[in-house]
Design a protein around this motif. Structure first.
Motif, PDB file in Angstrom:
ATOM      1  N   ILE A  28       1.809  15.955  12.754  1.00 30.44           N
ATOM      2  CA  ILE A  28       1.018  15.079  11.898  1.00 30.44           C
ATOM      3  C   ILE A  28       1.977  14.425  10.914  1.00 30.44           C
ATOM      4  O   ILE A  28       2.524  15.082  10.034  1.00 30.44           O
ATOM      5  CB  ILE A  28      -0.092  15.859  11.168  1.00 30.44           C
ATOM      6  CG1 ILE A  28      -1.030  16.462  12.210  1.00 30.44           C
ATOM      7  CG2 ILE A  28      -0.834  14.959  10.195  1.00 30.44           C
ATOM      8  CD1 ILE A  28      -2.113  17.327  11.659  1.00 30.44           C
ATOM      9  N   ILE A  34      -4.151  10.217   6.334  1.00 32.81           N
ATOM     10  CA  ILE A  34      -5.100  10.597   7.385  1.00 32.81           C
ATOM     11  C   ILE A  34      -6.290  11.292   6.725  1.00 32.81           C
ATOM     12  O   ILE A  34      -6.108  12.182   5.895  1.00 32.81           O
ATOM     13  CB  ILE A  34      -4.446  11.547   8.408  1.00 32.81           C
ATOM     14  CG1 ILE A  34      -3.257  10.854   9.073  1.00 32.81           C
ATOM     15  CG2 ILE A  34      -5.455  12.003   9.454  1.00 32.81           C
ATOM     16  CD1 ILE A  34      -2.384  11.777   9.895  1.00 32.81           C
ATOM     17  N   ILE A  48      -0.383  12.696  15.563  1.00 36.24           N
ATOM     18  CA  ILE A  48      -1.166  11.745  14.783  1.00 36.24           C
ATOM     19  C   ILE A  48      -0.201  11.043  13.832  1.00 36.24           C
ATOM     20  O   ILE A  48       0.443  11.698  13.008  1.00 36.24           O
ATOM     21  CB  ILE A  48      -2.290  12.437  13.991  1.00 36.24           C
ATOM     22  CG1 ILE A  48      -3.182  13.233  14.930  1.00 36.24           C
ATOM     23  CG2 ILE A  48      -3.111  11.408  13.227  1.00 36.24           C
ATOM     24  CD1 ILE A  48      -4.253  14.027  14.233  1.00 36.24           C
ATOM     25  N   GLY A  50       0.007   9.038  10.931  1.00 33.32           N
ATOM     26  CA  GLY A  50      -0.504   8.480   9.685  1.00 33.32           C
ATOM     27  C   GLY A  50       0.561   7.759   8.887  1.00 33.32           C
ATOM     28  O   GLY A  50       0.264   7.031   7.950  1.00 33.32           O
ATOM     29  N   ILE A  63      -5.549   6.400   9.342  1.00 32.76           N
ATOM     30  CA  ILE A  63      -6.433   6.918  10.386  1.00 32.76           C
ATOM     31  C   ILE A  63      -7.544   7.729   9.725  1.00 32.76           C
ATOM     32  O   ILE A  63      -7.272   8.641   8.947  1.00 32.76           O
ATOM     33  CB  ILE A  63      -5.655   7.805  11.386  1.00 32.76           C
ATOM     34  CG1 ILE A  63      -4.538   6.996  12.061  1.00 32.76           C
ATOM     35  CG2 ILE A  63      -6.595   8.394  12.433  1.00 32.76           C
ATOM     36  CD1 ILE A  63      -3.595   7.817  12.912  1.00 32.76           C
TER      37      ILE A  63
END
Length: 187
Positions: A28, A34, A48, A50, A63
C-alpha cells in the motif's frame, strides 16, 4: 450456495478499528491518500497505489474504497492518468460498496459502482466507468474510457456485452460480499 469458512493466518493480517482486514504482504503506497470505508479485505500481494495522485499542497484522496469490498490476491489498483494541456496528471478513483475484484486483476478505472464483481486476470482500462450491479467475467479486458452499463455482463478481449443480470443482483452481490467477510476468519 453457502461459502465454506475461509481461514487466514491471523499474524499475516492487520485488522483496523473499522473492520478492514489488510494483509501484511500487500503493498500500500501513499496510505494517507487511500480511504477504506470499512470491512474491506485486502489480500496477499495486492498493490494499491495511493501515491499516484494529483500534485499540489495537502492530501488528496487518490483511491476511495467502499464497504464490504474484496481486493483479491496480486490485484493492482491504481488511479487513472492522462496528459491534459501538456501536463501529466493522475485522477481519483472511486470504488463503491460490495465490490469483489479477482486475483491478478489490474484496475485503472475512473469509477466502479456498487455491487460489482470483477473476475480473475482482468484488466480494467484507464478512465473506464463500471456502473452499479455488473459482472466482468474472468480474463476480460475492458478498454479505456468504456462505460459498462448497470445489470450487464462483459467478457472477452476486448470486453463486450455478453448478457444481462437479473434485478436481484444487488441483493445477491451484497449477501455474497458480506458472507465472504464473515467467513474470512483467523485460524
Amino acid at each position: 450456495m453457502e461459502l465454506p469458512t475461509i481461514p487466514y493466518n491471523s499474524s499475516e493480517y492487520i485488522e483496523t478499528d473499522t473492520g478492514n482486514k489488510v494483509s501484511r504482504k500487500s503493498v500500500i503506497c501513499g496510505g494517507q491518500n487511500i480511504i477504506l470505508a470499512g470491512k474491506t479485505i485486502i489480500q496477499t500481494g495486492c498493490v494499491i497505489r495511493g501515491d499516484l495522485r494529483r500534485a499540489g499542497a495537502g492530501h488528496a484522496v487518490a483511491i476511495a474504497i467502499g464497504r464490504y469490498c474484496l481486493l483479491g490476491q496480486k490485484s493492482v489498483i491504481r488511479p487513472p492518468h492522462k496528459t491534459l494541456k501538456g501536463v501529466f496528471g493522475y485522477f481519483p478513483m472511486k470504488i463503491g460498496d460490495n465490490v469483489m475484484i479477482g486475483e491478478n486483476s489490474i484496475v485503472e478505472a475512473a469509477s466502479i459502482g456498487s455491487f460489482v464483481q470483477i473476475g480473475k486476470n482482468c484488466i480494467i482500462g484507464r478512465f473506464a466507468i463500471i456502473k452499479d450491479c455488473c459482472r466482468i467475467e474472468d480474463n476480460t479486458i475492458i478498454a479505456p474510457n468504456i462505460i459498462v452499463p448497470s445489470f450487464s455482463v462483459y467478457s472477452g478481449n476486448p470486453g463486450t456485452f455478453s448478457g444481462e443480470l437479473p434485478e436481484c443482483t444487488q441483493e445477491m452481490y451484497e449477501a455474497r460480499s458480506k458472507e465472504f467477510y464473515t467467513k474470512f476468519t483467523p485460524q
